[in-house]
Scaffold this motif. Structure first.
Motif, PDB file in Angstrom:
ATOM      1  N   LYS A 179      -1.526  -1.744   9.632  1.00  0.00           N
ATOM      2  CA  LYS A 179      -0.940  -2.102   8.265  1.00  0.00           C
ATOM      3  C   LYS A 179       0.480  -2.765   8.514  1.00  0.00           C
TER       4      LYS A 179
ATOM      5  N   GLN B 165     -11.320  -2.996   3.866  1.00  0.00           N
ATOM      6  CA  GLN B 165     -10.151  -2.578   4.861  1.00  0.00           C
ATOM      7  C   GLN B 165     -10.476  -2.706   6.338  1.00  0.00           C
TER       8      GLN B 165
ATOM      9  N   GLU C  22      -2.669  -0.992  -8.677  1.00  0.00           N
ATOM     10  CA  GLU C  22      -4.223  -1.233  -8.604  1.00  0.00           C
ATOM     11  C   GLU C  22      -4.376  -2.256  -9.700  1.00  0.00           C
TER      12      GLU C  22
ATOM     13  N   PRO D 214      -4.510  11.900   4.749  1.00  0.00           N
ATOM     14  CA  PRO D 214      -3.625  10.507   4.221  1.00  0.00           C
ATOM     15  C   PRO D 214      -4.437   9.421   3.795  1.00  0.00           C
ATOM     16  N   ASP D 215      -4.212   8.716   2.681  1.00  0.00           N
ATOM     17  CA  ASP D 215      -4.945   7.653   2.470  1.00  0.00           C
ATOM     18  C   ASP D 215      -4.029   6.642   1.880  1.00  0.00           C
ATOM     19  N   THR D 216      -4.200   5.245   2.415  1.00  0.00           N
ATOM     20  CA  THR D 216      -3.358   3.905   1.682  1.00  0.00           C
ATOM     21  C   THR D 216      -4.091   3.494   0.741  1.00  0.00           C
ATOM     22  N   ARG D 217      -3.612   3.410  -0.601  1.00  0.00           N
ATOM     23  CA  ARG D 217      -4.068   2.629  -1.649  1.00  0.00           C
ATOM     24  C   ARG D 217      -3.019   1.717  -2.210  1.00  0.00           C
ATOM     25  N   GLN D 218      -3.565   0.719  -2.911  1.00  0.00           N
ATOM     26  CA  GLN D 218      -2.707  -0.209  -3.669  1.00  0.00           C
ATOM     27  C   GLN D 218      -1.589   0.580  -4.541  1.00  0.00           C
TER      28      GLN D 218
ATOM     29  N   HIS E 284     -13.543   5.123  -0.326  1.00  0.00           N
ATOM     30  CA  HIS E 284     -13.559   3.767  -0.801  1.00  0.00           C
ATOM     31  C   HIS E 284     -12.983   2.989   0.336  1.00  0.00           C
TER      32      HIS E 284
ATOM     33  N   PHE F 256      -3.740   6.700  10.816  1.00  0.00           N
ATOM     34  CA  PHE F 256      -3.944   6.643   9.578  1.00  0.00           C
ATOM     35  C   PHE F 256      -3.457   5.089   8.929  1.00  0.00           C
ATOM     36  N   VAL F 257      -2.414   4.780   9.521  1.00  0.00           N
ATOM     37  CA  VAL F 257      -1.760   3.636   9.012  1.00  0.00           C
ATOM     38  C   VAL F 257      -2.037   2.443  10.130  1.00  0.00           C
TER      39      VAL F 257
ATOM     40  N   GLU G 261       0.962  -1.122   0.053  1.00  0.00           N
ATOM     41  CA  GLU G 261       0.114   0.194   0.135  1.00  0.00           C
ATOM     42  C   GLU G 261       0.985   1.183  -0.006  1.00  0.00           C
TER      43      GLU G 261
ATOM     44  N   ASP H 195      -7.005  -3.607 -10.751  1.00  0.00           N
ATOM     45  CA  ASP H 195      -8.246  -3.537 -11.336  1.00  0.00           C
ATOM     46  C   ASP H 195      -7.901  -2.665 -12.598  1.00  0.00           C
TER      47      ASP H 195
ATOM     48  N   MET I 174      -9.031  -3.833  -5.328  1.00  0.00           N
ATOM     49  CA  MET I 174      -9.066  -3.321  -4.174  1.00  0.00           C
ATOM     50  C   MET I 174      -8.303  -2.124  -4.070  1.00  0.00           C
ATOM     51  N   ASN I 175      -8.581  -1.005  -3.215  1.00  0.00           N
ATOM     52  CA  ASN I 175      -7.827   0.071  -3.147  1.00  0.00           C
ATOM     53  C   ASN I 175      -8.570   1.011  -1.662  1.00  0.00           C
ATOM     54  N   CYS I 176      -7.693   1.648  -1.385  1.00  0.00           N
ATOM     55  CA  CYS I 176      -8.103   2.208  -0.284  1.00  0.00           C
ATOM     56  C   CYS I 176      -7.571   2.194   1.099  1.00  0.00           C
ATOM     57  N   ASN I 177      -7.576   3.248   1.789  1.00  0.00           N
ATOM     58  CA  ASN I 177      -7.723   3.156   3.343  1.00  0.00           C
ATOM     59  C   ASN I 177      -8.487   4.156   3.725  1.00  0.00           C
ATOM     60  N   PRO I 178      -9.361   3.738   4.465  1.00  0.00           N
ATOM     61  CA  PRO I 178     -10.341   4.963   5.158  1.00  0.00           C
ATOM     62  C   PRO I 178      -9.441   5.331   6.361  1.00  0.00           C
ATOM     63  N   LEU I 179      -9.926   6.386   6.728  1.00  0.00           N
ATOM     64  CA  LEU I 179      -9.507   6.720   8.129  1.00  0.00           C
ATOM     65  C   LEU I 179     -10.151   5.593   8.852  1.00  0.00           C
ATOM     66  N   PRO I 180      -9.335   5.276   9.636  1.00  0.00           N
ATOM     67  CA  PRO I 180      -9.941   4.198  10.626  1.00  0.00           C
ATOM     68  C   PRO I 180     -11.392   4.517  11.387  1.00  0.00           C
TER      69      PRO I 180
END
Lengths: 941, 260
Positions: free
Chosen positions: A543, B124, A143, A136-140, B120, A539-540, A126, A145, B1-7
């Motif tokens: 992980k 998660q 991706e 902050p956002d975690t994405r692959q 998204h 935010f992480v 990620e 897809d 699959m993507n993303c991390n929300p704010l927890p």
């Protein structure tokens, strides 16, 4: 030949061989039947013995380094990491959809393997990015897809991936042509089972792409498998060799069969015993058959050899030929029984000396070998007489060995004549050996054991070429890692490590935090306050990459340092740095520390900074004057953006225009533009007590929103101030390496923290862990074991010989040639710069036991004959017997496995050396009264 | 699959909560599996506003203790929600506002900033827990799954649900043990596409919420993720109050910042 008829007195306690043989000769059929039944049962049992699965068994559990390695591994969930490299098809890079799909499939396959806890790869990792709303956002990172379908998309993905420092050189090679899958083994998972399953799963999923398999689990399994393959291949060879030699010497198939049978029976019974108690076959114990062939055959050999050459006694009237032959066998046993017994017990004792080792499988190996040797001895005293009672053999001469005998006589005479020279030379060689033995290197790095061209060897090269090596040193630091000062200390450590030669990567949670802070608008730097750090980590949270760098309590952090060079040198350099420069109670970067960091950063970039340039930079690094026009303009721009709500994201102010009138309670009416002017002209630091803050609070819809706006203003102004200071400092520097420039700017920026960084409340402490530390612990253990086991073996052997000879001097002489040989041999090994390993350390025990056996035999016959007769008639048999044992060990030198080759070669040399020194040293050390014939002459006189 | 929300997203959702329900009384003898699902859906989210205080305990395999988070959630209807963290100290004061499935904000007091979060959030997990964002989604099971009654055990219907074609869900098959009295799941098993049981959940200690209407909440929920070596998460409710006349303007960014 005086020797053959010299039935001497049997020492007390050593008469049981004759008793056992007498019993076997009286009841030959039941004895043979008992052996046959136990042989069949043992064969069935031996077939059930299991292979060892957990290679961590070879780790000494009590070594402090090993304990730390395990503790850190458990804490961060990364005890064992299997590395799978995947290479793109020739001429392509990784970023085509087809290749990425296969990497993703291999990653998924790896994740599905039982015993794998988690998996990292370019298709699974990620990426921390700025989300659509600025959070902050975690994405692959890739991706799946939306894999690239066009050349442009492929180039864009390549560019994105290759811009991530944490990915390049870690999960993707610097040339973009290879991917690395890191598979973390679950706690308690078997290295061998998991690595085999992983190999299969990835191979099947990778769809024809080239794959390599490295890292500790694969390396350990490869060493194990290679050793096993060597044993399977070489044991039959050794067997054939033994058969051939014995057949040549005895010229009697039954003699050959009996000799082999004693050892086969002993080996099978031991293995059945292992299966019964649940002891698995380890790389050490897999050599048991060869070890027993080498050391266990000599007992039956000696007995049969003596039996063949003895003439039948003169018979009494009425005595049958069978009875006479039985007496002949018992006579042979009276001669060879005591020394053979002592030889076996000495060898068993030297194997049992392995019990002093702190490595469980080696202790087990020692017990297994000792049991095997004892059983082979027992079989020699029971099975051989029982069979010979039924099938007696006539007197026969052994293969001619006259030339060897004459050669030995000349050697022995020379040694006696030049006694002083011989002893002097030996003393010198031994002293030299002792000197060098003290400097012997012990290396337990897995890669030392790979044979060139083997799969792990190729993987090691691949990992070194593409990913900067597979060895990762872990620096575990304890403290409170929500404190910015603690994080700065981690960063300093990371930058020092990165500046060392052969270090290709250094990472820690600081990198994650700096990236998160940048996304939050705070710049690519460590957050300024203690409150910010946990909120960024939020935010992480959870992980996998965070868990491997920081504990959830934030009280332990890891710095991971990757090298493709000598990992032990890295350990020494990091230890030296940490002992010298680590600050337990840091309070933010000092100017000296920043200067060091600039040196390290430029050195890592390949262009070390000149000291005069560094001096100029630090001299110019000053906080800019608040009246500096660049700062005045910055204050104006920032205030305008916030007060007009141009910046909605960070400051929830009402939307206004610069010309709008505003009214702050207690102040005259003004336009917003005038308020902005006040901000621009304000020379005070933007503190909480600033009157301008009160104005902002009053102009906001609520005090809370005003506080938000003031925080945004103050932080941005601090950032701008810092940037101006860094620009001014670098202006005087001239060109600096571009690769180092962002980090150099960051280091200089650390001189201007806003607010000032507080000293840590909880002191920091460090310790080193990871594979290099495990290897150091194992090496230390091997060194310690090596010395301990040799001393214990020597004492045990001397005690048994004392039992035989009843004089301390002769008992000591028995050990001298073997001890000198080992000292000289290991001294030479050290002199040649050849490191020893776990297997090599076994040589000292075996060499002490089997080597002293030769001397003991010499002295035993010397007590019953003249020196010349011993040398001429017994010498050749001893030489042959020694060569047979040495050849047994030497067979192992033809293996593919590096430790096996080293062990086989050194063991064989120690045997030959001990025999050679026996014929040189014993004539020099022995006295006239040691010879039995001389004593007899004196008594007669 | 993507993303991390704010927890926080999760936390928020936690409380909108498929496991909050109103007791419906004993089931009829002739109820169909589809009707059971409808009754379960109805039992969820049937309130005007709801305020809960919860504790989330995340434990790594083999560890007796874990990291704990405490938070308060205020929900209104099925869309609006505000969450405030009470502990641990390093996240105290953080908050999250959900204005709808696509609009979420987080307030970070350490930065004095509000940030809009990515929406998204599928697949998660929350704060390293075993609660997935889909657990929080307010979708109605009857609209996504086909149901099959596979038996009855100890006062529960045992229903197996399978995702309808075209419906994207984290778990294509689930097995639910539904209490016949309150139409709430007391146990769930989630299966992946290969039919492997990847997660198990128990919901116990159902208690009636404080307030003028009858609502029931499981005060203890335990989730075990078998994919993560039986990684365990416990969600413990400490209080639940229903229909407290929470005003609409409580759900704004300003309120998020003001901390009221």
């Amino acid at each position: 030949m005086a020797l053959v008829s010299a039935d001497g007195e049997i020492p007390r306690g050593l008469g049981f061989p004759v008793a056992l043989a007498g019993f076997a000769m009286r009841h030959p059929r039941p004895v043979i039947a008992a052996f046959a039944i136990t042989l069949v049962l043992a064969a069935v049992g031996a077939a059930r013995v299991k292979d060892a699965e957990d290679l961590l068994d070879f780790i000494p559990p009590d070594d402090p380094d090993v304990r730390l390695f395990k503790e850190v591994g458990h804490t961060f969930g990364a005890l064992r990491v299997a590395l799978v490299g995947i290479e793109a098809p020739p001429g392509e890079d990784l970023f085509s959809a087809a290749t990425l799909e296969r990497v993703a499939a291999a990653t998924a396959a790896a994740r599905g393997v039982r015993g794998i806890d988690s998996v990292d790869s370019v298709t699974a990792i990620e990426d921390v990015v700025a989300g659509e709303g600025g959070a902050p956002d975690t994405r692959q990172l890739v991706e799946l897809d939306h894999l690239p379908r066009t050349a442009e998309e492929q180039a864009a993905l390549r560019s994105k991936v290759m811009s991530r420092p944490s990915v390049v050189g870690n999960l993707v090679s610097r040339d973009g042509r290879a991917a690395l899958i890191l598979a973390y083994l679950a706690d308690g998972a078997s290295d061998r089972l998991v690595s085999h399953a992983l190999h299969q799963a990835v191979q099947a999923a990778a769809g024809g792409l080239t794959t390599v398999y490295g890292g500790a689990p694969f390396a350990g399994s490869a060493i194990y498998d290679e050793t096993q393959a060597d044993v399977r291949r070489l044991t039959p060879l050794a067997l054939v060799f033994f058969l051939a030699v014995i057949l040549i010497v005895f010229r009697d198939p039954l003699g050959v069969l009996l000799t082999i049978a004693t050892v086969v029976w002993a080996a099978l019974v031991v293995m059945a015993g292992m299966a019964f108690v649940g002891e698995p076959v380890t790389p050490a114990s897999s050599t048991l058959p060869v070890m027993l062939f080498a050391s266990g055959t000599s007992y039956a050999l000696h007995l049969l050899g003596r039996y063949y050459v003895l003439a039948p006694p003169p018979g009494r009237p009425g005595q049958s030929l069978r009875e006479l032959d039985g007496q002949r066998l018992l006579s042979a046993l009276r001669i060879v029984g005591p020394p053979v017994t002592i030889a076996a017990l000495s060898t068993a004792a030297s194997f049992l000396a392995l019990l002093v080792m702190d490595i469980r499988p080696l202790r087990a190996f020692g017990v297994e070998c000792a049991a095997g040797v004892t059983l082979a001895l027992l079989a020699s005293f029971l099975l051989v007489p029982a069979v010979l009672a039924l099938y007696p053999r006539g007197q026969q001469s052994l293969a001619a060995t006259g030339n060897i005998g004459e050669l030995l006589v000349r050697l022995s005479e020379l040694a006696t004549r030049r006694r002083d020279v011989v002893l002097g030379l030996m003393a010198l060689a031994t002293a030299g050996g002792v000197w060098f033995v003290g400097r012997i290197q012990v290396r337990m790095e897995a890669r030392q054991f790979f044979s060139p061209g083997s799969e792990p060897w190729l993987a090691e090269r691949f990992l070194a070429d593409k990913f900067g090596g597979s060895q990762i040193l872990q620096i575990r630091v304890r403290g409170d890692f929500t404190e910015p000062a603690a994080l700065h200390e981690l960063k300093r450590m990371e930058q020092y490590a990165r500046s060392l030669p052969d270090v290709t990567q250094a990472t820690s949670v600081v990198d994650v935090l700096m990236q998160l802070n940048e996304v939050m608008g705070g710049g690519h730097r460590i957050p300024d306050t203690r409150a910010q750090v946990p909120q960024l980590l939020f935010f992480v949270e959870g992980k996998a990459f965070l868990k491997r760098l920081l504990t959830s309590e934030r009280d332990q952090a890891l710095v991971l340092v990757r090298t493709h060079g000598d990992s032990q040198r890295l350990v020494r350099e990091m230890e030296a740095y940490l002992s010298r420069d680590f600050v337990a109670r840091p309070a933010g970067p000092t100017r000296e520390q920043v200067a060091d960091r600039l040196r390290w950063l430029t050195r890592a970039a390949g262009e070390p900074i000149a000291e005069d340039v560094l001096g100029r930079i630090l001299e110019a690094a000053r906080r800019p004057d608040p009246r500096d026009t660049r700062l005045v303009e910055a204050r104006r721009a920032l205030a305008t953006a916030i007060l007009t709500a141009e910046d909605e994201q960070d400051a929830m102010m009402p939307r206004r225009r610069l010309g709008d009138p505003v009214q702050v309670p207690g102040s005259p009416a003004r336009t917003l533009d005038e308020v902005v002017g006040e901000f621009a002209g304000d020379l005070r630091p933007p503190e909480l007590t600033s009157p301008l803050r009160q104005e902002l609070l009053a102009l906001a819809a609520s005090p809370e929103e005003g506080a938000l706006a003031w925080a945004a203003y103050a932080e941005r102004l601090a950032g701008r101030t810092r940037a101006i200071a860094v620009d001014d400092a670098l202006r005087s520097a001239g060109p600096l390496p571009a690769a180092a420039l962002p980090a150099v700017r960051d280091a200089l920026g650390d001189l201007f923290p806003e607010p000032p960084i507080a000293a840590v409340a909880r002191p920091l402490s460090w310790s080193l862990a990871g594979e290099p530390i495990l290897e150091r612990g194992m090496s230390r253990s091997v060194r310690k074991n090596h010395i301990k086991a040799q001393v214990v073996a020597a004492i045990a052997v001397a005690l048994f010989n004392l039992m035989l000879f009843r004089t301390v001097r002769l008992a000591a002489i028995c050990v001298v040639p073997a001890a000198c040989t080992l000292v000289i041999l290991f001294g030479a090994t050290a002199l040649l710069g050849m490191p020893i390993d776990l297997g090599t350390s076994l040589v000292s025990c075996i060499g002490t036991g089997a080597g002293s056996e030769i001397t003991m035999q010499y002295l035993w016959y010397l007590k019953r004959s003249t020196p010349i007769d011993v040398v001429r008639f017994v010498g050749p048999i001893m030489v042959l017997s020694t060569l047979l044992i040495a050849a047994g060990f030497a067979v192992l030198a033809f293996g593919h496995s590096q430790p096996m080759r080293m062990f086989g070669s050194l063991a064989a040399l120690s045997m030959v050396g001990a025999a050679g020194l026996t014929f040189v040293l014993v004539p020099s050390l022995s006295r006239r009264e040691d010879a039995g014939a001389a004593v007899l002459e004196e008594k007669t006189a | 699959m993507n993303c991390n929300p704010l927890p926080l997203a999760l936390a928020a959702a936690c409380l909108g909560a498929p496991w909050l329900a109103r007791a419906e009384g004993p089931a009829g003898a002739t109820i169909t599996p589809a009707e059971i699902l409808v009754r379960v859906d109805k039992a969820q989210g049937d309130f005007e506003d709801l305020t809960t205080e919860s504790k989330l305990v995340v434990r790594e395999p083999g560890q007796a203790t874990g990291r704990e988070y405490q938070f308060v959630t205020i929900s209104k209807g099925s869309e609006k929600r505000i969450v405030r963290f009470l502990s641990p100290g390093d996240v105290k004061g953080m908050g999250m506002l959900i204005e709808g499935r696509d609009t979420m904000y987080a307030f970070l007091p350490g930065f004095q900033r509000v940030r809009r979060l990515g929406t998204h959030v599928k697949n998660q997990t929350f704060m390293g827990s075993d609660v997935s964002t889909e657990d929080m989604a307010a979708f109605k099971m009857a609209e996504v799954y086909d149901a099959r009654l596979v038996g009855e055990e100890e006062g529960n219907y045992v229903v197996e649900v399978t995702a309808r074609p075209g419906k994207e869900v984290e778990f294509p098959r689930r097995k639910l043990w539904i209490d016949k009295k309150i139409f709430q799941p007391v146990r769930l098993e989630d299966y992946d596409a290969k039919g492997v049981n990847v997660r198990s959940t128990t919901r116990t200690d159902y208690r009636r919420d404080e307030g003028p209407v009858e609502h029931w909440t499981p005060f203890r929920m335990t989730i075990i993720d078998h994919r993560r070596n039986d990684h365990t998460t416990e969600l413990l409710m400490t209080s639940a109050r229903v229909n407290q006349k929470v005003k609409d303007d409580a759900f704004s960014q300003r309120q998020l910042v003001r901390g009221q």
